[in-house]
Design a protein around this motif. Structure first.
Motif, PDB file in Angstrom:
ATOM      1  N   LYS A 191      -2.740-127.843  11.727  1.00  0.00           N
ATOM      2  CA  LYS A 191      -1.356-128.253  11.948  1.00  0.00           C
ATOM      3  C   LYS A 191      -1.202-129.164  13.169  1.00  0.00           C
ATOM      4  N   ASN A 223      -3.297-142.102  -1.922  1.00  0.00           N
ATOM      5  CA  ASN A 223      -2.520-141.584  -0.789  1.00  0.00           C
ATOM      6  C   ASN A 223      -3.299-141.863   0.496  1.00  0.00           C
ATOM      7  N   ILE A 255     -10.599-132.058   5.218  1.00  0.00           N
ATOM      8  CA  ILE A 255      -9.682-133.170   4.964  1.00  0.00           C
ATOM      9  C   ILE A 255      -9.692-133.435   3.467  1.00  0.00           C
ATOM     10  N   LYS A 256      -8.535-133.332   2.835  1.00  0.00           N
ATOM     11  CA  LYS A 256      -8.441-133.482   1.385  1.00  0.00           C
ATOM     12  C   LYS A 256      -7.697-134.763   1.048  1.00  0.00           C
ATOM     13  N   PRO A 270      -4.068-138.121   4.021  1.00  0.00           N
ATOM     14  CA  PRO A 270      -4.693-136.918   3.460  1.00  0.00           C
ATOM     15  C   PRO A 270      -4.244-135.650   4.163  1.00  0.00           C
ATOM     16  N   GLU A 271      -4.391-134.545   3.464  1.00  0.00           N
ATOM     17  CA  GLU A 271      -4.083-133.240   4.036  1.00  0.00           C
ATOM     18  C   GLU A 271      -5.254-132.782   4.904  1.00  0.00           C
ATOM     19  N   VAL A 272      -4.952-132.060   5.970  1.00  0.00           N
ATOM     20  CA  VAL A 272      -5.981-131.495   6.838  1.00  0.00           C
ATOM     21  C   VAL A 272      -5.559-130.083   7.215  1.00  0.00           C
ATOM     22  N   ASP A 273      -6.516-129.181   7.253  1.00  0.00           N
ATOM     23  CA  ASP A 273      -6.195-127.774   7.509  1.00  0.00           C
ATOM     24  C   ASP A 273      -6.068-127.487   9.005  1.00  0.00           C
ATOM     25  N   SER A 303      -2.676-135.011  12.283  1.00  0.00           N
ATOM     26  CA  SER A 303      -2.087-135.819  11.222  1.00  0.00           C
ATOM     27  C   SER A 303      -3.044-136.971  10.955  1.00  0.00           C
ATOM     28  N   CYS A 304      -3.560-137.064   9.729  1.00  0.00           N
ATOM     29  CA  CYS A 304      -4.596-138.056   9.419  1.00  0.00           C
ATOM     30  C   CYS A 304      -4.034-139.234   8.625  1.00  0.00           C
TER      31      CYS A 304
END
Length: 290
Positions: free
Chosen positions: A42, A34, A28-29, A37-40, A45-46
């Protein structure tokens, strides 16, 4: 494609939660300012949410699941499903504690002596219920923070505050007179979301891997080679979750022995294993124990 909406707690638990997900297999980036966050993955959705509000978002269906404290779920009286207890915090691996504290020079030593007194806390509903069950009439006010300072400055007679080590409470010259409740982090889910077979399986898989990562904390694997004549001696030295794994080496009277033990046992055990005839001892870390 189906997507699970997952809430990550903002604040003191944020870094520990993201680290736990990383160990469990999800990166989780966070981006500056923001809340998404982005998560690897698909299928995930975080969203970053305050733990105090997490159970409300999960109950309403804005989130399918989320990480928050047991204390805030009880405070909000949320109608959600608790999927898993995840005992971790920013400092230790123990539950946090909500305690009642008074000034160090206060004559108050028992909860009953707070009858008619003023108490400041962020955990208003749980605190009200606690004193009501005991037939005590107290004036409870909501505190937006810096709760310890309120009792020091005389704005209240006592506080109900969360703590792990009591260091902040002691630093303000306060004294704990009662532990009101313990709380730990939980994975919670929306009840309607759990009716969806795909979402239920995704949530349960996340719970399994998070718990596996926590279970592996401070546990390591040991692997070694042992001759046939020393095998029983070495086996009897080994603590293990289960019996150690033993496999004979190819065309030799030697065996490979592998086990899992607590990290703190290694420093005392390895020298004993060496004296007992074990060779080529390897220690390795574990990400998860399922």
């Amino acid at each position: 494609m189906s997507v699970l909406k997952l809430g990550i707690p903002k604040g003191s638990l944020e870094d520990a939660t993201i680290a736990l997900f990383d160990k469990s297999g999800w990166q989780i980036k966070l981006a500056s300012r923001n809340y998404f966050p982005e998560v690897d993955d698909k299928e995930l959705s975080c969203s970053i949410c305050r733990p105090q509000e997490m159970s409300r978002y999960v109950e309403s269906g804005m989130l399918d699941a989320g990480i928050t404290g047991k204390d805030w779920t009880q405070e909000n009286e949320s109608d959600i499903e608790v999927i898993a207890d995840l005992v971790y915090s920013k400092v230790s691996k123990k539950p946090t504690r909500w305690v009642i504290a008074v000034p160090g020079d206060s004559e108050i030593t028992r909860v009953e002596q707070l009858d008619g007194k003023r108490i400041a806390t962020e955990l208003v509903n749980v605190t009200q219920k606690f004193f009501k069950e005991r037939g005590l009439n107290v004036d409870i006010t909501f505190s937006w923070g810096a709760t310890e300072a309120k009792v020091v400055s005389g704005l209240c007679d006592a506080i109900v505050e969360v703590t792990e080590t009591e260091s902040t409470i002691r630093a303000h010259g306060l004294r704990v007179i009662y532990e009101m409740m313990q709380s730990n982090t939980q994975l919670i889910a929306n009840k309607a979301s759990l009716q969806d077979p795909w979402k239920r399986e995704k949530i349960e898989n996340i719970a399994m891997l998070l718990q596996g990562a926590l279970r592996a904390d401070r546990i390591v694997g040991l692997k070694m080679n042992v001759s046939k004549e020393n095998l029983e001696t070495v086996i009897n030295m080994l603590p293990s979750l289960h019996a150690p794994t033993v496999a004979q080496l190819y065309k030799q009277e030697w065996f490979s022995v592998e086990t899992v033990i607590s990290e703190h046992q290694v420093r005392d055990l390895v020298p004993k294993l060496k004296k007992g005839g074990a060779e080529g001892i390897i220690e390795y870390s574990l990400n998860k124990v399922i």
